[in-house]
Design a protein around this motif. Sequence first.
Motif, short mmCIF file in Angstrom:
data_model
loop_
_atom_site.label_atom_id
_atom_site.label_comp_id
_atom_site.label_asym_id
_atom_site.label_seq_id
_atom_site.Cartn_x
_atom_site.Cartn_y
_atom_site.Cartn_z
N THR A 50 -47.52 37.51 26.84
CA THR A 50 -46.11 37.27 27.14
C THR A 50 -45.84 37.38 28.63
O THR A 50 -45.10 36.56 29.21
CB THR A 50 -45.23 38.27 26.37
OG1 THR A 50 -45.42 38.07 24.97
CG2 THR A 50 -43.76 38.09 26.71
N LEU A 54 -44.20 34.32 30.82
CA LEU A 54 -42.99 34.51 31.61
C LEU A 54 -43.23 34.19 33.08
O LEU A 54 -42.39 33.57 33.75
CB LEU A 54 -42.48 35.94 31.45
CG LEU A 54 -41.87 36.29 30.08
CD1 LEU A 54 -41.64 37.79 29.97
CD2 LEU A 54 -40.57 35.53 29.87
N VAL A 69 -38.97 26.83 29.84
CA VAL A 69 -38.25 27.86 29.09
C VAL A 69 -39.24 28.57 28.18
O VAL A 69 -40.07 27.95 27.50
CB VAL A 69 -37.08 27.25 28.29
CG1 VAL A 69 -37.57 26.26 27.26
CG2 VAL A 69 -36.25 28.34 27.64
N TYR A 70 -39.16 29.90 28.21
CA TYR A 70 -39.98 30.76 27.35
C TYR A 70 -39.17 31.15 26.12
O TYR A 70 -38.04 31.63 26.24
CB TYR A 70 -40.42 32.01 28.11
CG TYR A 70 -40.95 33.11 27.19
CD1 TYR A 70 -42.29 33.12 26.80
CD2 TYR A 70 -40.11 34.10 26.70
CE1 TYR A 70 -42.77 34.11 25.95
CE2 TYR A 70 -40.58 35.08 25.84
CZ TYR A 70 -41.91 35.08 25.47
OH TYR A 70 -42.38 36.05 24.61
N VAL A 71 -39.78 30.98 24.91
CA VAL A 71 -39.08 31.27 23.66
C VAL A 71 -39.97 32.12 22.77
O VAL A 71 -41.11 31.74 22.49
CB VAL A 71 -38.72 29.97 22.89
CG1 VAL A 71 -37.85 30.30 21.68
CG2 VAL A 71 -38.02 28.98 23.81
N ASN A 72 -39.45 33.26 22.32
CA ASN A 72 -40.17 34.09 21.36
C ASN A 72 -39.68 33.75 19.96
O ASN A 72 -38.49 33.87 19.66
CB ASN A 72 -39.91 35.58 21.67
CG ASN A 72 -40.79 36.50 20.84
OD1 ASN A 72 -40.90 36.35 19.64
ND2 ASN A 72 -41.42 37.46 21.50
N ALA A 93 -33.19 30.54 18.76
CA ALA A 93 -33.98 31.21 19.80
C ALA A 93 -34.17 30.31 21.02
O ALA A 93 -34.11 30.77 22.17
CB ALA A 93 -35.34 31.61 19.23
N ILE A 94 -34.37 29.00 20.76
CA ILE A 94 -34.52 28.06 21.88
C ILE A 94 -33.20 27.95 22.65
O ILE A 94 -33.17 27.93 23.88
CB ILE A 94 -34.97 26.68 21.36
CG1 ILE A 94 -36.40 26.79 20.80
CG2 ILE A 94 -34.92 25.64 22.47
CD1 ILE A 94 -36.90 25.53 20.13
N ALA A 97 -32.75 31.06 24.77
CA ALA A 97 -33.66 31.06 25.92
C ALA A 97 -33.21 30.06 26.99
O ALA A 97 -33.29 30.34 28.19
CB ALA A 97 -35.09 30.73 25.46
N ARG A 100 -30.35 31.61 28.84
CA ARG A 100 -30.79 32.72 29.68
C ARG A 100 -31.55 32.24 30.91
O ARG A 100 -31.29 32.69 32.04
CB ARG A 100 -31.70 33.64 28.84
CG ARG A 100 -32.28 34.83 29.60
CD ARG A 100 -33.44 35.43 28.80
NE ARG A 100 -34.56 34.52 28.71
CZ ARG A 100 -35.21 34.24 27.59
NH1 ARG A 100 -34.84 34.79 26.45
NH2 ARG A 100 -36.23 33.40 27.60
N ASP A 101 -32.50 31.34 30.72
CA ASP A 101 -33.40 30.96 31.80
C ASP A 101 -32.88 29.81 32.66
O ASP A 101 -33.17 29.74 33.86
CB ASP A 101 -34.77 30.56 31.24
CG ASP A 101 -35.47 31.72 30.56
OD1 ASP A 101 -35.05 32.87 30.78
OD2 ASP A 101 -36.44 31.48 29.81
#
Length: 524
Positions: A50, A54, A69-72, A93-94, A97, A100-101
Amino acid sequence: MRFFTTEGPVRPEDHYSLPPLERWDLDEVLRLIEQKKYFLLHAPRQTGKTTCLLALAEYLNRAGRYRAVYVNLEIAQTAREDVARGMRAICGAIGAAARRDLGEERLYAWTEEVWPAHGAEGVLNALLERWCLRSPQPLVLLLDEVDALIGDTLISLLRQVRAGYTQRPEGFPQTVVLCGVRDLRDYRIHASSEREAITGGSAFNIKAKSLRLGDFSADEVRTLLLEHTAETGQVFTPEALDRVWELTQGQPWLVNALAYRACFEFPEGRDRTQPITLALIDRAKEAMILERVTHLDQLAHKLQEPRVRRVIEPMLAGTLPGEASEDDRQYLVDLGLLRRDGAGGLVVANPIYREVLPRALASGPQDSLPRIAPTWLTADGSLDPAALLDAFLAFWRRHGEPLLRSAPYHEIAPHLVLMAFLHRVINGGGTLEREYAIGMGRMDLCLRYGAVTLAMELKVWRDGAPDPLAEGLIQLDGYLAGLGLNSGWLVIFDRRTDQPPIAERTASNTAASPQGRCIQVVRA
């Protein structure tokens, strides 16, 4: 003040760390992105995946050529076979993210707009198409914890990602990175109805390459530890630095956990005028194992899986994992339980795991042990090996039969019961070290208690095989020579059918090894 961390992604402003983008080949990663490839990043849990993703997203966004974009995706795990619920969670979640990003607010509304026309099986594809068509730069999508998804939810994700491949980069992400513990070939999916494994189809044909994030090298371990010295002035002795590498073999979580305990939890370690010594590192290791910290407990839990047992059980017994498939063996490498040595053979990944695995398996028999008086201790508290032998023989005659049934791995049940007994013996006042002699049909134990070092070799006598006494004496000679000892125990567990009860056949006698060492032969 920064510290060693074992929880979540590394933040360089808070944690000692190594540059994450230097832990993999950044040039290769950028080349794959430029070529519009889909690829995988996989590695055992808590090795820094992770953190690397990131850092990659930040690097790409700062460069300005792509929007990353990072998505968990772990939030969608509970959906299991419920594809609609799972895809709702993934799209949500996408969207979170992206906001946020990238400050992108539109994905939530877009999801609701495309859902009626496309449904769960097409919503992700439609959402990403709409986003990419309106993005000023090509999109790079970094999906973490993909293999946490289960069943049809994972199949739907892979199929929709695959379906968008021909639309790249104008109508779909230029690159999709799938990240998890396992490689794509090991995404074992079970259909909800027939429960048959799905391993083929175009959904599984989406990667150009699999990249594996490795453990720290010896130099990287030293560099990380010396960040603490540079920041606080507190030094690690050379022996302590070497011991961290020896115990962990560079497993990132273990390195950080040992160092954190030694430097921040123990009073002696918190005194920055005092060095971090080998004794503090060993004490940290023992505390971690005894407490069954989460990382180690998760590994121990894996021992219950049949595919793990097929490999680990014969390894502990000293035999070859002949029934285990290549997929089974690779699965344990991907989990980080095993690694391939320089000759290509399988070994337990590091000495801490080597100690944790049999301890975890012996915990059932250990919890079942009756109260045992420590008759093996002298008046001054030292260990008397002769008294220990008498105590074990009495214990085995009385309790061996029922305790064997409590051991989880039948093939090595006697080994586990003996180890459970020995853990009662050391009881925090000594150590029990194990060596796996894979392919040699034995397990070696070394009990250290105060000034006493007692080496044991465990053999099993099975149906159709000759008495292992002669072979065991030769093998024990080599083990004792390596430890610089002139005596030891050879314990032979008779597992042949139609034998007398354990209480009747358990006995001991003294024998001489081929090299003239005094061997206590125990037949149990």
